[in-house]
Scaffold this motif. Structure first.
Motif, PDB file in Angstrom:
ATOM      1  N   TYR A  16       0.831  -1.205   0.000  1.00  0.00           N
ATOM      2  CA  TYR A  16       0.000   0.000   0.000  1.00  0.00           C
ATOM      3  C   TYR A  16       0.863   1.251   0.000  1.00  0.00           C
ATOM      4  O   TYR A  16       1.867   1.317   0.701  1.00  0.00           O
ATOM      5  N   THR A  17       0.446   2.222  -0.775  1.00  0.00           N
ATOM      6  CA  THR A  17       1.018   3.558  -0.740  1.00  0.00           C
ATOM      7  C   THR A  17       0.022   4.440  -0.009  1.00  0.00           C
ATOM      8  O   THR A  17      -1.179   4.344  -0.238  1.00  0.00           O
ATOM      9  N   VAL A  18       0.521   5.297   0.882  1.00  0.00           N
ATOM     10  CA  VAL A  18      -0.332   6.197   1.652  1.00  0.00           C
ATOM     11  C   VAL A  18       0.093   7.627   1.362  1.00  0.00           C
ATOM     12  O   VAL A  18       1.276   7.953   1.430  1.00  0.00           O
ATOM     13  N   VAL A  19      -0.877   8.483   1.023  1.00  0.00           N
ATOM     14  CA  VAL A  19      -0.594   9.877   0.668  1.00  0.00           C
ATOM     15  C   VAL A  19      -1.477  10.804   1.510  1.00  0.00           C
ATOM     16  O   VAL A  19      -2.679  10.575   1.637  1.00  0.00           O
ATOM     17  N   PHE A  20      -0.852  11.838   2.072  1.00  0.00           N
ATOM     18  CA  PHE A  20      -1.572  12.882   2.793  1.00  0.00           C
ATOM     19  C   PHE A  20      -1.647  14.103   1.871  1.00  0.00           C
ATOM     20  O   PHE A  20      -0.698  14.893   1.804  1.00  0.00           O
ATOM     21  N   PRO A  21      -2.741  14.283   1.152  1.00  0.00           N
ATOM     22  CA  PRO A  21      -2.811  15.377   0.178  1.00  0.00           C
ATOM     23  C   PRO A  21      -2.731  16.768   0.800  1.00  0.00           C
ATOM     24  O   PRO A  21      -2.260  17.702   0.155  1.00  0.00           O
ATOM     25  N   ASP A  22      -3.154  16.924   2.049  1.00  0.00           N
ATOM     26  CA  ASP A  22      -3.106  18.236   2.704  1.00  0.00           C
ATOM     27  C   ASP A  22      -1.695  18.658   3.101  1.00  0.00           C
ATOM     28  O   ASP A  22      -1.440  19.828   3.358  1.00  0.00           O
ATOM     29  N   LEU A  23      -0.793  17.710   3.169  1.00  0.00           N
ATOM     30  CA  LEU A  23       0.551  17.975   3.689  1.00  0.00           C
ATOM     31  C   LEU A  23       1.604  17.840   2.594  1.00  0.00           C
ATOM     32  O   LEU A  23       2.553  17.059   2.703  1.00  0.00           O
ATOM     33  N   ASN A  24       1.405  18.612   1.537  1.00  0.00           N
ATOM     34  CA  ASN A  24       2.352  18.609   0.411  1.00  0.00           C
ATOM     35  C   ASN A  24       2.587  17.210  -0.148  1.00  0.00           C
ATOM     36  O   ASN A  24       3.697  16.861  -0.526  1.00  0.00           O
ATOM     37  N   TRP A  25       1.536  16.409  -0.140  1.00  0.00           N
ATOM     38  CA  TRP A  25       1.595  15.054  -0.681  1.00  0.00           C
ATOM     39  C   TRP A  25       2.584  14.174   0.085  1.00  0.00           C
ATOM     40  O   TRP A  25       3.203  13.266  -0.480  1.00  0.00           O
ATOM     41  N   LEU A  26       2.720  14.434   1.360  1.00  0.00           N
ATOM     42  CA  LEU A  26       3.522  13.583   2.235  1.00  0.00           C
ATOM     43  C   LEU A  26       3.091  12.141   2.008  1.00  0.00           C
ATOM     44  O   LEU A  26       1.895  11.862   1.908  1.00  0.00           O
ATOM     45  N   SER A  27       4.043  11.223   1.911  1.00  0.00           N
ATOM     46  CA  SER A  27       3.659   9.841   1.616  1.00  0.00           C
ATOM     47  C   SER A  27       4.545   8.838   2.327  1.00  0.00           C
ATOM     48  O   SER A  27       5.660   9.147   2.755  1.00  0.00           O
ATOM     49  N   THR A  28       4.023   7.639   2.431  1.00  0.00           N
ATOM     50  CA  THR A  28       4.743   6.510   3.003  1.00  0.00           C
ATOM     51  C   THR A  28       4.140   5.246   2.397  1.00  0.00           C
ATOM     52  O   THR A  28       3.274   5.330   1.517  1.00  0.00           O
ATOM     53  N   CYS A  29       4.573   4.084   2.868  1.00  0.00           N
ATOM     54  CA  CYS A  29       4.041   2.841   2.314  1.00  0.00           C
ATOM     55  C   CYS A  29       4.198   1.712   3.321  1.00  0.00           C
ATOM     56  O   CYS A  29       4.876   1.857   4.337  1.00  0.00           O
ATOM     57  N   GLY A  30       3.580   0.593   3.011  1.00  0.00           N
ATOM     58  CA  GLY A  30       3.718  -0.606   3.823  1.00  0.00           C
ATOM     59  C   GLY A  30       3.383  -1.822   2.995  1.00  0.00           C
ATOM     60  O   GLY A  30       2.592  -1.741   2.053  1.00  0.00           O
ATOM     61  N   GLU A  31       3.983  -2.951   3.348  1.00  0.00           N
ATOM     62  CA  GLU A  31       3.740  -4.179   2.593  1.00  0.00           C
ATOM     63  C   GLU A  31       2.350  -4.742   2.859  1.00  0.00           C
ATOM     64  O   GLU A  31       1.763  -5.388   1.998  1.00  0.00           O
ATOM     65  N   THR A  32       1.820  -4.503   4.063  1.00  0.00           N
ATOM     66  CA  THR A  32       0.471  -4.948   4.415  1.00  0.00           C
ATOM     67  C   THR A  32      -0.341  -3.719   4.813  1.00  0.00           C
ATOM     68  O   THR A  32       0.218  -2.652   5.087  1.00  0.00           O
ATOM     69  N   LEU A  33      -1.647  -3.890   4.896  1.00  0.00           N
ATOM     70  CA  LEU A  33      -2.494  -2.773   5.310  1.00  0.00           C
ATOM     71  C   LEU A  33      -2.159  -2.354   6.740  1.00  0.00           C
ATOM     72  O   LEU A  33      -2.062  -1.163   7.043  1.00  0.00           O
ATOM     73  N   GLU A  34      -1.943  -3.317   7.602  1.00  0.00           N
ATOM     74  CA  GLU A  34      -1.582  -3.009   8.994  1.00  0.00           C
ATOM     75  C   GLU A  34      -0.280  -2.210   9.049  1.00  0.00           C
ATOM     76  O   GLU A  34      -0.171  -1.231   9.786  1.00  0.00           O
ATOM     77  N   GLU A  35       0.716  -2.625   8.287  1.00  0.00           N
ATOM     78  CA  GLU A  35       1.986  -1.904   8.250  1.00  0.00           C
ATOM     79  C   GLU A  35       1.815  -0.514   7.654  1.00  0.00           C
ATOM     80  O   GLU A  35       2.426   0.450   8.126  1.00  0.00           O
ATOM     81  N   ALA A  36       0.983  -0.387   6.635  1.00  0.00           N
ATOM     82  CA  ALA A  36       0.739   0.917   6.018  1.00  0.00           C
ATOM     83  C   ALA A  36       0.099   1.882   7.017  1.00  0.00           C
ATOM     84  O   ALA A  36       0.465   3.058   7.074  1.00  0.00           O
TER      85      ALA A  36
END
Length: 94
Positions: A16-36
């Motif tokens: 999973y890729t996770v993006v915070f659109p309000d925060l200059n597209w701050l992003s992170t990721c995780g191999e599982t949903l729990e990790e994301a």
């Protein structure tokens, strides 16, 4: 004090890729949903902590229903299939 921001979770081949659109597209990721989710919390906490330490004003969070998941996916050129928006919150010291 609790800070909560909408985050876009996009299912991809490797997790999973996770993006915070309000925060200059701050992003992170995780191999599982729990990790994301765990990485999203850590990412948001680190970003807000850094902003506070450097006296950077961070934006107010958008209302979740105003986040355009399809538009964000299009800009990132990733699939919206199995994607969703969720609020990620962290506690901050005053």
């Amino acid at each position: 004090m609790v800070s909560a921001y909408p985050a876009c979770f996009f299912k991809e081949e490797t997790g999973y890729t996770v993006v915070f659109p309000d925060l200059n597209w701050l992003s992170t990721c995780g191999e599982t949903l729990e990790e994301a989710f765990a990485m999203a919390i850590d990412c948001l906490a680190g970003y807000l902590y850094t902003c506070e330490k450097e006296d950077i004003v961070f934006p107010s969070p958008s209302q979740m229903e105003k986040v355009n998941l399809e538009g964000i996916a299009e800009q990132l050129e990733i699939s919206v299939k199995e994607s969703f928006i969720n609020i990620v919150s962290v506690c901050r010291r005053l």
